[in-house]
Design a protein around this motif. Sequence first.
Motif, PDB file in Angstrom:
ATOM      1  N   UNK A  36       0.854  -1.190   0.000  1.00  0.00           N
ATOM      2  CA  UNK A  36       0.000   0.000   0.000  1.00  0.00           C
ATOM      3  C   UNK A  36       0.889   1.238   0.000  1.00  0.00           C
ATOM      4  N   UNK A  37       0.631   2.139  -0.932  1.00  0.00           N
ATOM      5  CA  UNK A  37       1.380   3.394  -1.015  1.00  0.00           C
ATOM      6  C   UNK A  37       0.433   4.531  -0.670  1.00  0.00           C
ATOM      7  N   UNK A  38       0.907   5.418   0.212  1.00  0.00           N
ATOM      8  CA  UNK A  38       0.125   6.562   0.679  1.00  0.00           C
ATOM      9  C   UNK A  38       0.894   7.845   0.401  1.00  0.00           C
ATOM     10  N   UNK A  39       0.156   8.933   0.212  1.00  0.00           N
ATOM     11  CA  UNK A  39       0.754  10.261   0.113  1.00  0.00           C
ATOM     12  C   UNK A  39       0.309  11.038   1.347  1.00  0.00           C
ATOM     13  N   UNK A  40       1.298  11.493   2.119  1.00  0.00           N
ATOM     14  CA  UNK A  40       1.017  12.250   3.337  1.00  0.00           C
ATOM     15  C   UNK A  40       1.841  13.533   3.283  1.00  0.00           C
ATOM     16  N   UNK A  41       1.160  14.650   3.169  1.00  0.00           N
ATOM     17  CA  UNK A  41       1.835  15.954   3.127  1.00  0.00           C
ATOM     18  C   UNK A  41       2.952  15.996   2.094  1.00  0.00           C
ATOM     19  N   UNK A  42       2.696  15.468   0.905  1.00  0.00           N
ATOM     20  CA  UNK A  42       3.666  15.508  -0.171  1.00  0.00           C
ATOM     21  C   UNK A  42       4.731  14.434  -0.125  1.00  0.00           C
ATOM     22  N   UNK A  43       4.695  13.586   0.884  1.00  0.00           N
ATOM     23  CA  UNK A  43       5.662  12.496   1.014  1.00  0.00           C
ATOM     24  C   UNK A  43       4.956  11.179   0.705  1.00  0.00           C
ATOM     25  N   UNK A  44       5.628  10.299  -0.010  1.00  0.00           N
ATOM     26  CA  UNK A  44       5.059   9.002  -0.362  1.00  0.00           C
ATOM     27  C   UNK A  44       5.650   7.940   0.554  1.00  0.00           C
ATOM     28  N   UNK A  45       4.763   7.145   1.147  1.00  0.00           N
ATOM     29  CA  UNK A  45       5.151   6.122   2.119  1.00  0.00           C
ATOM     30  C   UNK A  45       4.536   4.790   1.715  1.00  0.00           C
ATOM     31  N   UNK A  46       5.280   3.704   1.950  1.00  0.00           N
ATOM     32  CA  UNK A  46       4.796   2.383   1.544  1.00  0.00           C
ATOM     33  C   UNK A  46       4.897   1.396   2.700  1.00  0.00           C
ATOM     34  N   UNK A  47       3.862   0.567   2.827  1.00  0.00           N
ATOM     35  CA  UNK A  47       3.763  -0.429   3.891  1.00  0.00           C
ATOM     36  C   UNK A  47       3.062  -1.658   3.296  1.00  0.00           C
ATOM     37  N   UNK A  48       3.326  -2.818   3.848  1.00  0.00           N
ATOM     38  CA  UNK A  48       2.619  -3.997   3.356  1.00  0.00           C
ATOM     39  C   UNK A  48       1.119  -3.744   3.460  1.00  0.00           C
ATOM     40  N   UNK A  49       0.355  -4.251   2.519  1.00  0.00           N
ATOM     41  CA  UNK A  49      -1.083  -3.985   2.501  1.00  0.00           C
ATOM     42  C   UNK A  49      -1.858  -4.863   3.476  1.00  0.00           C
ATOM     43  N   UNK A  50      -1.243  -5.870   4.036  1.00  0.00           N
ATOM     44  CA  UNK A  50      -1.954  -6.836   4.869  1.00  0.00           C
ATOM     45  C   UNK A  50      -1.706  -6.580   6.350  1.00  0.00           C
ATOM     46  N   UNK A  51      -2.765  -6.309   7.093  1.00  0.00           N
ATOM     47  CA  UNK A  51      -2.652  -6.117   8.539  1.00  0.00           C
ATOM     48  C   UNK A  51      -2.225  -7.445   9.173  1.00  0.00           C
ATOM     49  N   UNK A  52      -1.212  -7.429  10.048  1.00  0.00           N
ATOM     50  CA  UNK A  52      -0.758  -8.672  10.666  1.00  0.00           C
ATOM     51  C   UNK A  52      -1.736  -9.248  11.688  1.00  0.00           C
ATOM     52  N   UNK A  53      -2.755  -8.487  12.077  1.00  0.00           N
ATOM     53  CA  UNK A  53      -3.715  -8.994  13.048  1.00  0.00           C
ATOM     54  C   UNK A  53      -4.578 -10.090  12.419  1.00  0.00           C
ATOM     55  N   UNK A  66       0.700  10.387   9.857  1.00  0.00           N
ATOM     56  CA  UNK A  66       1.539   9.329   9.273  1.00  0.00           C
ATOM     57  C   UNK A  66       1.200   7.962   9.851  1.00  0.00           C
ATOM     58  N   UNK A  67      -0.087   7.763  10.165  1.00  0.00           N
ATOM     59  CA  UNK A  67      -0.545   6.454  10.611  1.00  0.00           C
ATOM     60  C   UNK A  67      -1.747   6.031   9.780  1.00  0.00           C
ATOM     61  N   UNK A  68      -1.955   4.717   9.732  1.00  0.00           N
ATOM     62  CA  UNK A  68      -3.125   4.171   9.036  1.00  0.00           C
ATOM     63  C   UNK A  68      -3.829   3.218   9.998  1.00  0.00           C
ATOM     64  N   UNK A  69      -5.162   3.279  10.011  1.00  0.00           N
ATOM     65  CA  UNK A  69      -5.999   2.407  10.841  1.00  0.00           C
ATOM     66  C   UNK A  69      -6.533   1.280   9.964  1.00  0.00           C
ATOM     67  N   UNK A  70      -6.329   0.053  10.391  1.00  0.00           N
ATOM     68  CA  UNK A  70      -6.868  -1.074   9.645  1.00  0.00           C
ATOM     69  C   UNK A  70      -8.394  -0.954   9.620  1.00  0.00           C
ATOM     70  N   UNK A  71      -9.018  -1.112   8.445  1.00  0.00           N
ATOM     71  CA  UNK A  71     -10.468  -0.954   8.359  1.00  0.00           C
ATOM     72  C   UNK A  71     -11.250  -2.075   9.043  1.00  0.00           C
ATOM     73  N   UNK A  72     -10.626  -3.188   9.331  1.00  0.00           N
ATOM     74  CA  UNK A  72     -11.356  -4.298   9.940  1.00  0.00           C
ATOM     75  C   UNK A  72     -11.482  -4.169  11.446  1.00  0.00           C
ATOM     76  N   UNK A  73     -10.404  -3.875  12.157  1.00  0.00           N
ATOM     77  CA  UNK A  73     -10.462  -3.860  13.623  1.00  0.00           C
ATOM     78  C   UNK A  73      -9.800  -2.633  14.243  1.00  0.00           C
ATOM     79  N   UNK A  74      -9.375  -1.678  13.410  1.00  0.00           N
ATOM     80  CA  UNK A  74      -8.870  -0.411  13.926  1.00  0.00           C
ATOM     81  C   UNK A  74      -7.432  -0.410  14.405  1.00  0.00           C
TER      82      UNK A  74
END
Length: 110
Positions: A36-53, A66-74
Amino acid sequence: MQGNEEFPEAYRKVCKTNDIPDDEGHVVTVDDEQIAIFEVDGEYLAITNTCPHQGGPLADGQVNGKTVHCPWHGYEFDLESGEHVQAFSDDLSCMTYDLGVQDDEIYLLV
């Protein structure tokens, strides 16, 4: 790495900057890994798309700074470090990836 520099071979072009929607992620697949690639304040950040929970799609999660909340369990993950913000367990961190931008193209270090 940003600007007009040549990218080393270790970087792979994965998408364009305008592919990234506001306030959510864009999924690219590299070597069978969804990222998953996100743009936050002009900066591009990448993290695995799969929540480890329980495997929720982080690209669909709500971005807050600069945080993302998993849509399934927060569960909340830092987009720079991949660490679980509430730190319930070391097992709940995500892999992050180095990105570079050149001429509106996003490159991922593989």
